[in-house]
Design an enzyme around this catalytic site. Sequence first.
Site, short mmCIF file in Angstrom:
data_model
loop_
_atom_site.label_atom_id
_atom_site.label_comp_id
_atom_site.label_asym_id
_atom_site.label_seq_id
_atom_site.Cartn_x
_atom_site.Cartn_y
_atom_site.Cartn_z
N GLU A 131 -0.52 -9.79 -17.74
CA GLU A 131 -0.61 -8.82 -16.66
C GLU A 131 -1.45 -7.61 -17.02
O GLU A 131 -2.25 -7.16 -16.22
CB GLU A 131 0.82 -8.38 -16.30
CG GLU A 131 0.94 -7.45 -15.15
CD GLU A 131 2.40 -7.11 -14.83
OE1 GLU A 131 3.26 -7.29 -15.72
OE2 GLU A 131 2.66 -6.66 -13.72
N GLU A 190 8.86 -13.61 -20.41
CA GLU A 190 8.66 -12.21 -20.03
C GLU A 190 7.54 -11.58 -20.87
O GLU A 190 6.68 -10.87 -20.34
CB GLU A 190 9.98 -11.43 -20.16
CG GLU A 190 9.91 -9.94 -19.95
CD GLU A 190 9.29 -9.50 -18.63
OE1 GLU A 190 9.06 -10.33 -17.74
OE2 GLU A 190 8.98 -8.30 -18.52
N ASN A 213 1.06 -0.18 5.95
CA ASN A 213 1.46 -0.90 4.75
C ASN A 213 2.15 -2.18 5.21
O ASN A 213 3.01 -2.12 6.08
CB ASN A 213 2.43 0.01 3.98
CG ASN A 213 3.12 -0.67 2.84
OD1 ASN A 213 2.66 -1.70 2.35
ND2 ASN A 213 4.23 -0.11 2.42
N GLY A 214 1.76 -3.33 4.68
CA GLY A 214 2.39 -4.58 5.09
C GLY A 214 1.39 -5.50 5.76
O GLY A 214 0.18 -5.34 5.60
N CYS A 241 0.87 -1.18 0.00
CA CYS A 241 0.00 0.00 0.00
C CYS A 241 0.90 1.22 0.00
O CYS A 241 2.09 1.11 0.21
CB CYS A 241 -0.84 0.05 1.26
SG CYS A 241 -1.63 -1.50 1.66
N HIS A 286 6.03 -32.25 -27.30
CA HIS A 286 5.73 -33.11 -26.15
C HIS A 286 4.36 -32.82 -25.55
O HIS A 286 4.11 -33.16 -24.40
CB HIS A 286 6.83 -32.95 -25.09
CG HIS A 286 8.18 -33.40 -25.58
ND1 HIS A 286 8.46 -34.71 -25.88
CD2 HIS A 286 9.30 -32.69 -25.88
CE1 HIS A 286 9.71 -34.80 -26.31
NE2 HIS A 286 10.24 -33.58 -26.33
N LYS A 340 3.92 -10.08 -19.49
CA LYS A 340 3.44 -8.72 -19.81
C LYS A 340 2.03 -8.77 -20.37
O LYS A 340 1.16 -8.00 -19.99
CB LYS A 340 4.33 -8.04 -20.85
CG LYS A 340 5.67 -7.49 -20.51
CD LYS A 340 5.72 -6.40 -19.50
CE LYS A 340 5.74 -6.99 -18.11
NZ LYS A 340 7.02 -7.07 -17.46
N ARG A 347 1.08 1.63 -5.97
CA ARG A 347 1.34 0.61 -4.96
C ARG A 347 0.07 -0.12 -4.52
O ARG A 347 0.13 -1.05 -3.71
CB ARG A 347 1.98 1.25 -3.72
CG ARG A 347 3.28 1.95 -4.01
CD ARG A 347 3.77 2.69 -2.79
NE ARG A 347 4.13 1.77 -1.74
CZ ARG A 347 5.33 1.23 -1.60
NH1 ARG A 347 6.28 1.54 -2.43
NH2 ARG A 347 5.58 0.41 -0.62
N TRP A 397 -3.92 -1.71 -0.99
CA TRP A 397 -4.08 -2.94 -1.75
C TRP A 397 -4.51 -3.98 -0.73
O TRP A 397 -3.78 -4.25 0.22
CB TRP A 397 -2.76 -3.31 -2.39
CG TRP A 397 -2.81 -4.45 -3.35
CD1 TRP A 397 -3.28 -4.42 -4.64
CD2 TRP A 397 -2.37 -5.78 -3.13
NE1 TRP A 397 -3.15 -5.64 -5.22
CE2 TRP A 397 -2.60 -6.51 -4.32
CE3 TRP A 397 -1.80 -6.45 -2.05
CZ2 TRP A 397 -2.28 -7.85 -4.46
CZ3 TRP A 397 -1.49 -7.80 -2.18
CH2 TRP A 397 -1.72 -8.48 -3.38
N LYS A 411 2.41 -2.41 -7.78
CA LYS A 411 3.79 -2.33 -8.26
C LYS A 411 4.74 -3.04 -7.30
O LYS A 411 5.60 -3.78 -7.71
CB LYS A 411 4.18 -0.86 -8.41
CG LYS A 411 5.59 -0.63 -8.90
CD LYS A 411 5.72 -0.98 -10.37
CE LYS A 411 7.10 -0.75 -10.91
NZ LYS A 411 7.31 -1.54 -12.13
O1 M6R Z 1 10.28 -5.01 -7.63
P1 M6R Z 1 10.60 -6.41 -8.09
O2 M6R Z 1 11.43 -6.44 -9.32
O3 M6R Z 1 11.18 -7.27 -6.99
O4 M6R Z 1 9.19 -7.03 -8.45
C1 M6R Z 1 9.05 -8.38 -8.81
C2 M6R Z 1 7.73 -8.64 -9.47
O5 M6R Z 1 6.66 -8.36 -8.59
C3 M6R Z 1 7.54 -7.78 -10.72
O6 M6R Z 1 8.60 -7.95 -11.61
C4 M6R Z 1 6.23 -8.14 -11.43
O7 M6R Z 1 6.30 -9.43 -11.94
C5 M6R Z 1 5.97 -7.11 -12.53
N1 M6R Z 1 4.76 -6.41 -12.25
C6 M6R Z 1 5.88 -7.71 -13.89
O8 M6R Z 1 5.67 -6.72 -14.84
#
Ligand code: M6R
Length: 704
Positions: free
Chosen positions: A584, A577, A125-126, A2, A600, A581, A33, A88, A699
Amino acid sequence: MCGIFGYINYLVEKDRKFIVDTLLNGLSRLEYRGYDSAGMAVDGNKKNEVFAFKEVGKVAKLKELIEQSATDMTKTFESHAGISHTRWATHGTPPPSELPPSPNSTDSILIHSSDPLWEFSVVHNGIITNYKELKALLETKGFRFETETDTECIAKLAKYLYDQHPDIEFTVLAKAVIKELEGAFGLLMKSVHYPHEVIAARKGSPLVIGVKTSKKMKVDFVDVEYSEDGVLSAEQASQNVAAKKSATSLLAPPDKSLLHRSQSRAFLSDDGIPQPAEFFLSSDPSAIVEHTKKVLYLEDDDIAHIHEGQLNIHRLTKDDGTSNVRAIQTIELELQEIMKGKFDHFMQKEIFEQPESVVNTMRGRLDVANKRVTLGGLRQYISTIRRCRRIIFIACGTSYHSCMAVRGIFEELTEIPIAVELASDFLDRQAPVFRDDTCVFVSQSGETADSLMALRYCLERGALTVGVVNVVGSSISLLTHCGVHINAGPEIGVASTKAYTSQFVAMVMFALSLSEDRASKQKRREEIMEGLGQISEQFKQILKLNDPIKDLCAKFFKNQKSLLLLGRGAQFPTALEGALKIKEISYLHCEAVMSGELKHGVLALVDENLPIIMILTRDSLFTKSLNAYQQVIARGGRPIVICNHDDPEFSSALTEKIDVPKTVDCLQGLLNVIPLQLISYWLAVGEGLNVDFPRNLAKSVTVE
Ligand code: M6R
Ligand code: UD1
């Protein structure tokens, strides 16, 4: 997970509108966040009154709520403390379980009060892992909980302890509360019993304090105060009223003369009188930089107390090995760096920033002309790392993919065994780690809980720890023995783009540094350095494909249910990757498949309708990759191919392709990922989705 933001003005007159706008603006900068709900607590019209506003959804909705509330915005305050939160949800879905009664709002809650009169307000936060135990204890004392959230137990615990000792100092009370909390948190607390004061504490979650004074500060640090004695537990505090009187108890009033002499040198005038001051508290400096460049990063277990224009930092235990001052630093972050500029979304801006961000990663470190790499942050450790038994890369999400992408080149250049681990799985397995291991933690934010816990796990086992981190001052950056800041600049879009390419480049430079002493690798190293020198220009060329890629998305991927992304060798991480993306931000199911695995099982999915993207740039595995291509074609599939310019293999006008420049094999993934970033972006835009704030995500994933 958060964002928390606080604003305190002391002897600087501000009206309520200014205060509320400052908090709202801070929250909107932290919205990346988390954005399930938002809220704030500010002073009311009368002494001992607080106004709380809470709303489900984004900060804009909270703003609307406040505008509709008919609150007098013209009332002025010479001194005031306001706290706010964008959340969050971890415990309790935001609506409707966060709907306790509150004096000024009928809406959902994320700020937590101790009781209906809002004696104590907390933003957090946490996760408090022992909240169930605390809740059970407080329920036996007659407290009734109105929400499912862990935060509520903090406010109620404060109220409970206060009721036992109504003349207790705010810091003493805060210490007694914080001592009881387990888990990870960054929190702010205010109370009608301590007007204009705020407690800020962190343990595992970031918290930064911005300071603005009209006069230059006398010193650029704040002393840390250590408790000479233990802190009473909640139970002790409740039972032992006499303890408050005891000189040896923390519940006894502290010696104020001593506190004031040691703590606030920075904020006092020559004659020892506090000066007008404003304080900005935030989970992230990006929300502070528009107000002041002077910031102080709290360390884990710090408890900051802001009152009467002063900032005091306390710790629960004496001699715990941390520095006894916290520096007030000047941050270089410019406001325009965190603004969208001409772009529609932060993600788009960050994709287009990559020609510059990779240069910033290499600046002062890679000398292509003289074929030298110097990573200042690793210099003293390089020879130790060369001698290690293995290197374990540990990360999550996109950062994990960047580790996978460089595994091959690390193995080739260093000949040290390399493991790449997902932080959560690594911890679940309690994987063996030894003193002669080097553990590399790769993280954009430097705050990801799984990575951070894996770091602590490796530290406990005596391994050498290295960070590859974007955010300077983040927990991973601070806790690792050494590391590399990737210097990609702030990344705001939840989908990570420029951090991926900068992590990739930083780690290739790491491998180059480690292999500096290997004569047999010299030619290869030089080739890679030449390649890195051209990467930025090649990024620019690929970004010119923006419009064709936008059209391609509309033509091939509209209304699709699923998408396959095929790659082999070093291009499998690129496929992973790209698929992450796409999932996500466009919510389209997309699966990355290692081309060699196609036959396979996955081949059964292939027909003339399934959209497929194949990464087929030339490398030593090209012939094998081509087999997979033929297998797809033979089943009527019409894959879109990412290939090198003018590759004769794909010269047919019937082949749908995305041409990328050629670079050294181990760097090709840097180029190939960019069309995939653009595809994910345009797919999401085409669906009208919120690119920067995808649903259910945040994030910075600061929970396990
Ligand atoms: O801040 P970080 O690189 O440790 O975050 C890791 C993942 O949460 C982050 O890369 C996440 O997978 C991204 N939102 C992907 O785009
Ligand atoms: C540093 C400066 C940079 C300056 C350069 C000039 C900082 C943050 N960087 O960059 O502004 O231009 O010197 O010589 O002040 N570290 C970790 N863990 C991590 C990341 C970094 O422990 O995850 C440590 C490093 O070991 C190092 C320090 O943080 O001690 C700074 O790292 P980095 O910014 O990468 O170092 P330089 O490139 O030398």
